[in-house]
Motif scaffolding. Structure first.
Motif, PDB file in Angstrom:
ATOM      1  N   TYR A 179       0.844  -1.190   0.000  1.00  0.00           N
ATOM      2  CA  TYR A 179       0.000   0.000   0.000  1.00  0.00           C
ATOM      3  C   TYR A 179       0.885   1.248   0.000  1.00  0.00           C
ATOM      4  O   TYR A 179       1.896   1.311   0.707  1.00  0.00           O
ATOM      5  N   GLY A 180       0.469   2.214  -0.800  1.00  0.00           N
ATOM      6  CA  GLY A 180       1.291   3.408  -0.929  1.00  0.00           C
ATOM      7  C   GLY A 180       1.334   4.256   0.313  1.00  0.00           C
ATOM      8  O   GLY A 180       2.336   4.913   0.602  1.00  0.00           O
ATOM      9  N   MET A 181       0.228   4.255   1.070  1.00  0.00           N
ATOM     10  CA  MET A 181       0.139   5.143   2.239  1.00  0.00           C
ATOM     11  C   MET A 181      -0.565   4.419   3.374  1.00  0.00           C
ATOM     12  O   MET A 181      -1.606   3.790   3.151  1.00  0.00           O
ATOM     13  N   GLY A 182      -0.026   4.499   4.562  1.00  0.00           N
ATOM     14  CA  GLY A 182      -0.689   3.936   5.726  1.00  0.00           C
ATOM     15  C   GLY A 182      -1.294   5.044   6.550  1.00  0.00           C
ATOM     16  O   GLY A 182      -0.572   5.825   7.168  1.00  0.00           O
ATOM     17  N   LEU A 183      -2.628   5.142   6.559  1.00  0.00           N
ATOM     18  CA  LEU A 183      -3.320   6.202   7.303  1.00  0.00           C
ATOM     19  C   LEU A 183      -4.363   5.596   8.230  1.00  0.00           C
ATOM     20  O   LEU A 183      -5.110   4.701   7.826  1.00  0.00           O
ATOM     21  N   PRO A 184      -4.484   6.077   9.446  1.00  0.00           N
ATOM     22  CA  PRO A 184      -5.517   5.567  10.354  1.00  0.00           C
ATOM     23  C   PRO A 184      -6.862   6.239  10.114  1.00  0.00           C
ATOM     24  O   PRO A 184      -6.939   7.328   9.530  1.00  0.00           O
ATOM     25  N   ALA A 185      -7.914   5.590  10.551  1.00  0.00           N
ATOM     26  CA  ALA A 185      -9.243   6.209  10.537  1.00  0.00           C
ATOM     27  C   ALA A 185      -9.995   5.831  11.806  1.00  0.00           C
ATOM     28  O   ALA A 185     -11.221   5.854  11.845  1.00  0.00           O
ATOM     29  N   ASN A 186      -9.249   5.450  12.822  1.00  0.00           N
ATOM     30  CA  ASN A 186      -9.826   5.062  14.098  1.00  0.00           C
ATOM     31  C   ASN A 186     -10.252   6.304  14.882  1.00  0.00           C
ATOM     32  O   ASN A 186      -9.659   7.373  14.716  1.00  0.00           O
ATOM     33  N   GLN A 187     -11.262   6.198  15.737  1.00  0.00           N
ATOM     34  CA  GLN A 187     -11.622   7.343  16.586  1.00  0.00           C
ATOM     35  C   GLN A 187     -10.718   7.341  17.798  1.00  0.00           C
ATOM     36  O   GLN A 187     -11.075   6.882  18.895  1.00  0.00           O
ATOM     37  N   THR A 194      -3.100  12.786  12.649  1.00  0.00           N
ATOM     38  CA  THR A 194      -2.865  12.730  11.204  1.00  0.00           C
ATOM     39  C   THR A 194      -3.860  13.616  10.451  1.00  0.00           C
ATOM     40  O   THR A 194      -3.494  14.283   9.476  1.00  0.00           O
ATOM     41  N   VAL A 195      -5.114  13.629  10.896  1.00  0.00           N
ATOM     42  CA  VAL A 195      -6.107  14.498  10.252  1.00  0.00           C
ATOM     43  C   VAL A 195      -5.689  15.955  10.380  1.00  0.00           C
ATOM     44  O   VAL A 195      -5.713  16.719   9.397  1.00  0.00           O
ATOM     45  N   TYR A 196      -5.292  16.368  11.598  1.00  0.00           N
ATOM     46  CA  TYR A 196      -4.925  17.777  11.771  1.00  0.00           C
ATOM     47  C   TYR A 196      -3.670  18.124  10.964  1.00  0.00           C
ATOM     48  O   TYR A 196      -3.552  19.248  10.463  1.00  0.00           O
ATOM     49  N   PRO A 240      -8.877   1.514   9.363  1.00  0.00           N
ATOM     50  CA  PRO A 240      -9.823   2.187  10.269  1.00  0.00           C
ATOM     51  C   PRO A 240      -9.662   1.818  11.737  1.00  0.00           C
ATOM     52  O   PRO A 240     -10.161   2.541  12.607  1.00  0.00           O
ATOM     53  N   SER A 241      -8.980   0.720  12.036  1.00  0.00           N
ATOM     54  CA  SER A 241      -8.809   0.331  13.443  1.00  0.00           C
ATOM     55  C   SER A 241      -7.404   0.619  13.963  1.00  0.00           C
ATOM     56  O   SER A 241      -7.077   0.258  15.085  1.00  0.00           O
ATOM     57  N   TRP A 242      -6.585   1.283  13.183  1.00  0.00           N
ATOM     58  CA  TRP A 242      -5.187   1.488  13.560  1.00  0.00           C
ATOM     59  C   TRP A 242      -4.985   2.495  14.693  1.00  0.00           C
ATOM     60  O   TRP A 242      -5.735   3.466  14.839  1.00  0.00           O
ATOM     61  N   ILE A 391     -13.028  18.932  23.234  1.00  0.00           N
ATOM     62  CA  ILE A 391     -13.065  18.431  21.854  1.00  0.00           C
ATOM     63  C   ILE A 391     -12.020  17.344  21.668  1.00  0.00           C
ATOM     64  O   ILE A 391     -12.279  16.303  21.055  1.00  0.00           O
ATOM     65  N   SER A 392     -10.830  17.555  22.216  1.00  0.00           N
ATOM     66  CA  SER A 392      -9.762  16.552  22.107  1.00  0.00           C
ATOM     67  C   SER A 392     -10.131  15.280  22.855  1.00  0.00           C
ATOM     68  O   SER A 392      -9.862  14.168  22.392  1.00  0.00           O
ATOM     69  N   ALA A 393     -10.716  15.450  24.021  1.00  0.00           N
ATOM     70  CA  ALA A 393     -11.041  14.273  24.837  1.00  0.00           C
ATOM     71  C   ALA A 393     -11.987  13.327  24.113  1.00  0.00           C
ATOM     72  O   ALA A 393     -11.949  12.114  24.327  1.00  0.00           O
ATOM     73  N   GLN A 394     -12.850  13.866  23.247  1.00  0.00           N
ATOM     74  CA  GLN A 394     -13.807  13.032  22.507  1.00  0.00           C
ATOM     75  C   GLN A 394     -13.322  12.717  21.091  1.00  0.00           C
ATOM     76  O   GLN A 394     -14.062  12.098  20.314  1.00  0.00           O
ATOM     77  N   ASN A 395     -12.090  13.142  20.754  1.00  0.00           N
ATOM     78  CA  ASN A 395     -11.507  12.854  19.437  1.00  0.00           C
ATOM     79  C   ASN A 395     -12.466  13.242  18.312  1.00  0.00           C
ATOM     80  O   ASN A 395     -12.766  12.438  17.405  1.00  0.00           O
ATOM     81  N   VAL A 396     -12.922  14.485  18.344  1.00  0.00           N
ATOM     82  CA  VAL A 396     -13.930  14.911  17.368  1.00  0.00           C
ATOM     83  C   VAL A 396     -13.351  14.992  15.955  1.00  0.00           C
ATOM     84  O   VAL A 396     -14.061  14.722  14.968  1.00  0.00           O
ATOM     85  N   LEU A 397     -12.079  15.333  15.818  1.00  0.00           N
ATOM     86  CA  LEU A 397     -11.479  15.355  14.474  1.00  0.00           C
ATOM     87  C   LEU A 397     -11.543  13.954  13.863  1.00  0.00           C
ATOM     88  O   LEU A 397     -11.885  13.777  12.691  1.00  0.00           O
ATOM     89  N   ALA A 398     -11.180  12.948  14.654  1.00  0.00           N
ATOM     90  CA  ALA A 398     -11.214  11.567  14.172  1.00  0.00           C
ATOM     91  C   ALA A 398     -12.649  11.101  13.976  1.00  0.00           C
ATOM     92  O   ALA A 398     -12.963  10.382  13.020  1.00  0.00           O
ATOM     93  N   GLU A 399     -13.536  11.509  14.861  1.00  0.00           N
ATOM     94  CA  GLU A 399     -14.948  11.131  14.748  1.00  0.00           C
ATOM     95  C   GLU A 399     -15.524  11.654  13.438  1.00  0.00           C
ATOM     96  O   GLU A 399     -16.295  10.952  12.765  1.00  0.00           O
TER      97      GLU A 399
END
Length: 427
Positions: A179-187, A194-196, A240-242, A391-399
């Protein structure tokens, strides 16, 4: 009774009187940190053993925690009177404990340490608000893009500097089970980071307007989420679970051509080729290829004890830890990950003489250069918005990313929902 015998008895009697006093005079301190990997715990223990031996009146013990639980566990423990005396922090964690009245300003102590070691100003500023300084900076971390030059060369691609280049490189490297890129999508916190880092490279670094109102819902944020979601096409299906470990494992096994991570040096050296010449690190690509930003954390330690003796003992430990002969060894509990926050620490032999640091010196120097454009949501442009802690405590960016990547929501709609969620959490 001979004079010698009498003296011995008197000495023994005096010792019997003094021993209970000496035993009770030892101050016991508990340190909570979130550096759970065994080699980091071992390094912290080595330093604690040295400190305790040199300071028999103080006994510091560690209790490693994890970031997934500490946002709830620490407030509950402190409320029950069973919290630690010292607790590591990141800027968006400290406001939670300050809000419950658990923190005392350490402004005078930080000023004393600054006079001796010269802190990087931004690391102090992240904890300076409401007329106080609420933690002592310890180390910096910044996100970077890691790759193998030999893999890029074989694929005929250059190190990407723009989003278009980055996407094209990830596509070119995705083939034959890699895979070219390893990115998470976990909350989880890693996905927030990574999103920020993508948002900050697309003109969406500001979560708040100057007046404190939210500005998360804007076209630049939507574009960042849309780009990130497109890059997930080139990531492993279990991404998504990383969390951090899975991303490093994917890179170490060469299953991922690129990952965003603070550092991969330890895993690359011990679990992969360990060829320093074939480990590349670059700034995270930006939308236009001009300025390259990254998320950066000024990690710190909060002093929590209400007992005056314990507070002074905690300060004695921090003074000892920041001495250049000790500080570099502390940072190198994970070489290439934890960067100095003091001027004398940045020049310390104890930092640069570590064998791993010597081997990967060029990569570490690049990481330090990349961190010059480090930023953190809620702590940008010289302003601090303590409400970001909720906001950080609930991981809203990841959510919000999960709404796009997992639920299939349009990025425009997901970002609008994300801002509404932030509003609810901070009202």
């Amino acid at each position: 009774m001979t004079r010698m015998h009498k003296t011995t008895l008197l000495g023994g009697a005096a010792l019997a009187v003094l021993l209970p006093f000496a035993a009770s005079a030892q101050t016991e301190l508990t340190l909570w940190h979130m550096e759970q990997p065994p080699h980091r715990v071992d390094r912290v223990q080595m330093l604690l053993d040295e400190f305790n031996a040199a300071h028999p009146e103080i006994e510091v013990s560690q209790e490693p925690q994890n970031w997934g639980e500490v946002y709830a566990k620490a407030p509950a423990a402190l409320a029950a009177g069973a919290g630690p005396d010292m607790l590591f922090a990141i800027p968006d964690f400290a406001p939670i404990l300050k809000g419950m009245g658990a923190l005392t300003s350490v402004a005078d102590f930080v000023e004393e340490l600054d006079a001796e070691h010269d802190f990087i100003d931004s690391t102090v500023e992240a904890y300076s608000y409401d007329e106080g300084v609420w933690a002592v900076p310890l180390y910096n971390m910044s996100m970077n893009l890691w790759y193998r030059p030999s893999v890029f060369e074989a694929a005929g691609i250059d190190v990407p500097t723009t989003w278009d280049d980055w996407s094209a490189a990830a596509k070119a490297l995705t083939a034959d089970g890699t895979y070219g890129m390893g990115l998470p999508a976990n909350q989880q916190l890693y996905t927030d980071q990574t999103v920020y880092s993508v948002m900050a490279n697309g003109g969406a670094s500001e979560i708040y307007n100057e007046d404190g109102s939210l500005r998360f819902d804007n076209p630049q944020t939507v574009a960042a989420y849309d780009f990130y979601n497109g890059m997930l096409e080139f990531s492993p299906p279990d991404a998504p679970s990383w969390t951090w470990g899975e991303a490093e494992a994917c890179f170490a096994s060469a299953s991922c051509g690129m990952i965003m991570q603070f550092s991969v040096i330890s895993t690359y050296d011990t679990q992969a080729e360990g060829d320093a010449a074939d480990l590349g690190v670059a700034a995270i690509p930006s939308q236009d290829g001009e300025t390259h930003n990254t998320i950066a954390y000024a990690n710190a330690v909060m002093l929590l004890s209400r007992d005056e003796g314990k507070m002074e003992a905690s300060k004695t430990f921090i003074r000892w830890l920041l001495k250049p002969e000790n500080y570099g060894r502390f940072l190198n509990m994970e070489p290439g990950l934890f960067m100095p926050v003091t001027a004398d620490g940045a020049e310390a032999d104890s930092f640069w003489s570590d064998p791993m640091v010597e081997k990967y010196r060029s990569q570490i120097e690049t990481v330090i250069d990349n961190s010059a454009n480090g930023m953190l949501f809620g702590f940008t442009s010289g302003r601090v918005f303590p409400a970001i802690a909720a906001i950080s405590a609930q991981n809203v960016l990841a959510e919000t990313l999960q709404s796009v990547a997992v639920k299939g929501m349009d990025p425009t709609e997901a970002v609008a929902d994300g801002q509404a969620r932030m509003q609810d959490l901070t009202e």
